[in-house]
Design an enzyme around this catalytic site. Structure first.
Site: not given
Lengths: 380, 83
Positions: A117-120, A126, A150, A258, A330, A354
């Site tokens: 999915f190629g949007l950014t 955004s 991304w 633990r 820890g 998303e």
């Protein structure tokens, strides 16, 4: 809303967990270290029918949610495969032409074709409506120029849904990997989602047939990407639920085994406080996911907002629970010998993809103000 | 289905997202900034669920969605028997 699962849903949930326990959980850390999801795993998911489950509506929304949850229990990265693949499927099911559906859905269903999915883009996250990638018509073709960044599973996907501007109007196109002028570049060393095989997509005068347009000019963002992103938020919400539950389960096991100061960690009240909040908040996330599933089942318009809320809450909770899980573990929780370290890194990504959580907050608050005004008008 | 049948349902739906008393039925909801892209998808789900037809690829025309009047006309055309 009925919370009682059908026999089929119960069986599916068990089946998903068994698959994840066999194929995903044992190797998820190794895949993360190598920043790769092997094709054998993707093929195994495809053979089970998981990649194509949404083609032909063979799966109800709740069961699809369980799939994302169980995968998220072991690997946030792998949730993103279900997410992006199903986003493109949903966009095609809803807005594709008969030709596009007939050509691609059978291959997407079997996993022979993996979708991205190629949007950014580099400069627009955004603010996707103002993406810089352009598509210029030339006879029966469009010529795409621009870069996407991304893109989950961009390294291996062979069919991409790309958002581009046609004379300033956001428009969606299918772009096949083998098109001349199209190339991908792996992205490494991410904080999380390391085995999600992220890539940059480069389109340099990439010519595609005009018939590859999905929807109409100007409807690429509002409707085509809108459908995809709604699906994406739904998957991420459930994946976050799984991730959080994975952290809860790991923390319950660790704090039982633990010993410190002569007793199990779980005997310490400050640990009990952490665990109680982790369990309760994760259960709250589950309720929002169930609600979104129910509204999806009955195709209620409010599902868009309720899914946004589920994604927002579940991803925030995933990060908080993962952080607390690391705290309980820890120093061990800071090493990659324990899954909570990876979950913690992946959970941060969940707050961003998303639609960042800040975008979710904006639309949720606007919705709240309008609901208040509407309710006030009814009583005056 | 008549205008009288459709309008109460339509205005009730739109009223969840904009102050219905502040707008006219011909106001361009999108151009005026009253609604966002999420409304566009909610509108699709609403008309499909409420009136029982599918919004298809070929229905993606701004003129079908831009105002209450436009949406009303779109619903009526979709519900009209095929010629």
């Amino acid at each position: 809303m009925n919370f009682e699962l059908t026999a089929e849903q119960q069986e599916a949930k068990i089946k998903f967990r068994k698959f994840v326990d066999k194929y995903v959980a044992p190797a998820a850390a190794e895949y993360d270290r190598h920043e790769e999801t092997p094709m054998e795993l993707i093929n195994a998911m495809a053979q089970e029918g998981y990649l194509g489950a949404l083609v032909g509506e063979n799966i109800d929304p709740l069961t699809w949610g369980f799939l994302c949850e169980e995968v998220g229990h072991a690997s946030g990265s792998l949730v993103s495969l279900l997410t992006v693949h199903s986003m493109v499927i949903q966009a095609l099911v809803k807005w594709g032409t008969d030709e596009q559906r007939n050509k691609w859905l059978p291959y997407l269903a079997t996993g022979e074709v993996i979708a991205g999915f190629g949007l950014t883009e580099v400069k627009t996250g955004s603010d996707a409506r103002n993406a810089q990638t352009t598509a210029v018509q030339d006879g029966d073709s469009y010529i795409l120029t621009g870069q996407k960044k991304w893109i989950s599973f961009g390294q291996v996907a062979n069919l991409f849904l790309i958002l581009a501007q046609v004379e300033g109007k956001a428009t969606a196109f299918l772009v096949e990997r083998e098109r001349e002028g199209f190339s991908t570049e792996p992205i490494k060393n991410m904080l999380g989602f390391r085995s999600a095989m992220l890539a940059s997509l480069h389109m340099n005068n990439c010519r595609i047939p005009a018939s590859n347009m999905v929807g109409r000019i100007g409807f690429g963002f509002s409707h085509v990407a809108g459908t995809a992103l709604d699906q994406g938020r739904y998957c991420i919400a459930w994946g976050c639920l799984g991730l959080a539950q994975g952290c809860v389960d790991a923390s319950l096991a660790y704090s039982t085994e633990r010993k410190q100061f002569g007793v199990s960690l779980k005997e310490h009240q400050l640990i009990q406080e952490l665990v109680a909040d982790m369990i309760t908040q994760t259960q709250a996330a589950r309720m929002l996911c169930y609600n979104a599933a129910f509204l999806r089942e009955i195709k209620d318009p409010s599902v868009i907002m309720e899914t946004s809320m589920a994604k927002y809450f579940a991803s925030r909770n995933a990060l908080k629970v993962a952080s607390d899980a690391v705290q309980i573990h820890g120093a061990n929780g800071c090493s990659d010998n324990y899954p909570v370290e990876r979950h913690f890194r992946d959970a941060k990504i969940m707050e961003i993809i998303e639609g960042s959580n800040q975008m979710q907050q904006i639309i949720i608050s606007r919705y709240g103000y309008q609901s208040y005004i509407t309710a006030s008008a009814l009583t005056t | 289905m008549t205008t009288e049948d459709i309008m109460p349902k339509l205005t009730k739906f739109v009223g969840q997202y904009v102050n219905i008393n502040e707008i006219t039925n011909d106001l361009d909801l999108f151009a005026s900034g009253r609604v966002n892209s999420l409304f566009a998808m909610q509108l699709v789900l609403f008309v499909e669920k409420e009136f029982g037809f599918k919004v298809e690829n070929e229905d993606l025309d701004y003129e079908n969605f831009k105002s209450i009047d436009a949406i009303l006309g779109f619903i009526q055309r979709k519900l009209a028997p095929a010629a």
